[in-house]
Structures are given as C-alpha cells and as structure tokens.
Design a protein around this motif. Sequence first.
Motif, PDB file in Angstrom:
ATOM      1  N   ARG A   1      28.747  46.340  45.248  1.00  0.00           N
ATOM      2  CA  ARG A   1      28.616  46.059  43.818  1.00  0.00           C
ATOM      3  C   ARG A   1      28.901  44.564  43.607  1.00  0.00           C
TER       4      ARG A   1
ATOM      5  N   ALA B   1      28.811  41.049  40.937  1.00  0.00           N
ATOM      6  CA  ALA B   1      28.733  40.482  39.582  1.00  0.00           C
ATOM      7  C   ALA B   1      28.406  38.996  39.679  1.00  0.00           C
TER       8      ALA B   1
ATOM      9  N   VAL C   1      26.106  44.720  39.110  1.00  0.00           N
ATOM     10  CA  VAL C   1      26.699  45.605  38.097  1.00  0.00           C
ATOM     11  C   VAL C   1      27.090  44.872  36.816  1.00  0.00           C
ATOM     12  N   GLU C   2      27.119  43.535  36.865  1.00  0.00           N
ATOM     13  CA  GLU C   2      27.470  42.786  35.645  1.00  0.00           C
ATOM     14  C   GLU C   2      26.997  41.344  35.766  1.00  0.00           C
TER      15      GLU C   2
ATOM     16  N   LYS D   1      35.570  42.571  30.751  1.00  0.00           N
ATOM     17  CA  LYS D   1      34.221  43.066  31.104  1.00  0.00           C
ATOM     18  C   LYS D   1      34.067  43.174  32.621  1.00  0.00           C
TER      19      LYS D   1
ATOM     20  N   ARG E   1      36.004  46.149  33.997  1.00  0.00           N
ATOM     21  CA  ARG E   1      35.308  47.423  33.750  1.00  0.00           C
ATOM     22  C   ARG E   1      34.166  47.625  34.760  1.00  0.00           C
ATOM     23  N   ALA E   2      33.461  46.519  35.097  1.00  0.00           N
ATOM     24  CA  ALA E   2      32.325  46.609  36.039  1.00  0.00           C
ATOM     25  C   ALA E   2      32.804  46.866  37.466  1.00  0.00           C
ATOM     26  N   ASN E   3      34.039  46.396  37.763  1.00  0.00           N
ATOM     27  CA  ASN E   3      34.681  46.618  39.064  1.00  0.00           C
ATOM     28  C   ASN E   3      33.792  46.235  40.256  1.00  0.00           C
ATOM     29  N   PRO E   4      33.335  44.965  40.318  1.00  0.00           N
ATOM     30  CA  PRO E   4      32.478  44.555  41.450  1.00  0.00           C
ATOM     31  C   PRO E   4      33.287  44.350  42.730  1.00  0.00           C
TER      32      PRO E   4
ATOM     33  N   THR F   1      32.255  38.839  43.369  1.00  0.00           N
ATOM     34  CA  THR F   1      31.912  38.117  42.141  1.00  0.00           C
ATOM     35  C   THR F   1      31.487  36.706  42.513  1.00  0.00           C
TER      36      THR F   1
END
Length: 409
Positions: A190, A192, A220-221, A238, A241-244, A247
């Motif tokens: 995942r 971001a 995911v974000e 934010k 919440r996306a929990n990548p 990043t």
Amino acid sequence: DETAVAKSGHISGRTSMSKMRLNRRELLAGTAATAAMAFGLGPLSAQEGGDIVLGGSIPLTGVFAFAGVGIHAGIQDYLKILNDGGGIKGRKIKYVAEDTAYKVDASVAAFNKITSQEKVSLYYGDSTGFSKTINPELERRGTMIMAGASFATELNDPKKFPLQFMAGPDYTEMFGILLRYIAKEKPGARVAFVYSDTEFGRDPIVPGEAVAKELKLNVVEKIVTPPGSVDVSTEVLKLRRANPDFTIFHGYVLAPIPEFVTQAKQMGMKSQFMGTFWTMDNSTVQRMGDAADGFMGVMPYRYYYDKDGTAPMLEKIRQMRTEYQSTGYLQGFVTAMLMAEAVKRTLDAGKELTGANLKAGLNSIKDFDTGGLFGVPISIPGNSVPVGRIYRFDSKAKQMLPASDWIKL
C-alpha cells in the motif's frame, strides 16, 4: 615552435613576417567571419580554436541558493580538472555564470546577457520554468545544448525539447525507481503519495500511479499541501486512516516532511517514508532531526563520503574539497562532465559545435564510466539518465547509506 625561436633570439625576417601576418589574421578574425557569412560562405568552423563557453543561469541567492551554490562549485571543479588536464583537443571550457535568485525573468535576462557577450555552446538552466521559457529561443539559435537543475518529466521529450537533457532520471523515473524497490521489498504494498501544490510537486503523480498499477502496488492515498512550512495535522490524520506501507514525498526540499514524519510516528504509524532527489542531500535529511532515522529515497549518484573504492572521481573531489559536498554539487559536476563529453565526441567526429551535433554526440554516450559518480556505466539515448539507487539514513553514522543495488530503467 616560434615562441622557442623567439626566446633564443633567432627569429628570421621571414618568421617575424609570418608572425605579423598571424597576429593580423587574429585581429581580423571577427571581420573575416562576418565577411564569410555575408558572401554566403557560412560561419567559420567552431573547431578553429578558442575557448568553448558554458553559460549558466545559477540561483546563488534566493530560495534555491542552497542547491545553486553547490551546483556552481561542482561545475567549476569539473572544469578545473578538465582544463588542467589540457581541455578538449587543447581547448578550454570557460564558465560564465550569472545569479538568478531562481526567478525566470532573471534567468532569461542572464541568458540574453551571456549569449550577447560570448559564443555559447553549453548552458545550465536553474528551473523548469526557465527551461520551458527559453526552449523556442534555443531551437531558433541552434548553437548550444542545455541542461540544468530541473528533472521535469515534460523536459524528457526529445521531440519537444531536442536540445535539452538532464543528468539523471526525470521525476517520473525517480518514482519508477522507488516503486520498483517497493514492489521487490513488499509485493502488493500500500503506497501513499504526498506532494506540494506546485508544478514540480504534481509532475510525477499521474504517471507514478500508472507505474504503481503496472507493478501491482496499491496507491491508497494522495495528499497535496502547499509547499514549505504548513500545519499538516489534518493531512497526517488522512495518512493514518489510509495506513500505507510506504509514503513517498515529492515537490518539497525539507518542510513539511519532518512535521509529517514526526506526527505520524507519534501516532504509531509504521509507514516507510521516502523522498526524491532534491530532498536527498545528507545535510538536508540530518535537519529532519529525530524524523530522519530510517528516511529513504532515490539518488542518481554516490554521496561525497562514499569510499567503496570504485569511484576514483570521488577521490579527486575529496582531494579538492575536504569537507562534505552536497547532492547539488554532484549534480553540477556530473552535468558539466556530460556536456564536456558531448563536446569531445562532436570534435572527435570532425563536426561543428552546433546544438544538433552536440546533442547527437551526447546521445552517442553508451556504457560510459563517470568515474563512479553514477554507480554503473550510463547511456543517454534520450533526454535523461534513468539510473538511481535507494539510500536510507542511518542516525548513528549520520549518513545516507545504500539500501539497494543500482536500478536502471
């Protein structure tokens, strides 16, 4: 050798007459060139001697000065090594730079001033804005090639920007290198993207999503912020919440990356934070404080302090400058090296130093050794050098250290 004869005091009348003719010919060179052009004979060959000029719009003051000062020093140092070694076919490269404070109008004014006073074959530009603005004029003149501080994806298009190049991967290619590393480390991860609301920030986001999809990674974000120091508490929520798993920051130099990382870690986030080239200077990452530990990113070159024994050019740099030199310094140094190689190949082929010939010379670079500054031999088939390595900050060593092999796209 007439100089030696003159020193021994035995110049014959014939030799001194030829010397007078030579001096007179030198004096009249400008007139001859004008006359030749007036009679349709074309300009005198660029190979007939004299300095080759590298002009530069360099941000020595203003918001990008931290990079500009390093770039300026890197260009000068490479040219000193080259010129002290006899130049290219006996010709020196002369560097003529003006401070632009990273403003497009000042960069254009610098370009016009330098090119009105010098016969410029090579040019270093300070920004994407300048590179795009000056491009029609570069094409109209057809006398030089240009590179610079920008790694904008848009510039990596030989059809639209036929006389420009960059001494590293473009921003989308940087994302490609990071994402390939991620896909190898954690398939299906995942991811971001956090980027600045600027042209620079937005550049690789859409193509980066496409690369992520190809590599079966999940974006995911996507979070966009103003550049510089801003309150990011809402954005960090934010992100949480996306929990990548990873990043990637892009379009910033420093702020607001430390605030993001610090707040995210305080909330217990385990995401791996990463950056792109202009964030990757060792001293910049150190300024993140506690947030720096484990920070990763993509870097096209080795760092100044790298002593793995396979980078003789770094040894030369460390002999010239005993203190740490920035990634900007290395970028300037490598850019000057690649420009000089384009000149060398053009002159070796017996061709004039025109923009088209210089770019063809540059594009003939294949499996070229930069003295280890790039960790692998490089080729330049288009407008970029799509090579990089992932580095991770080690807080004990206070250094960015290699976390991957060299990745070539």
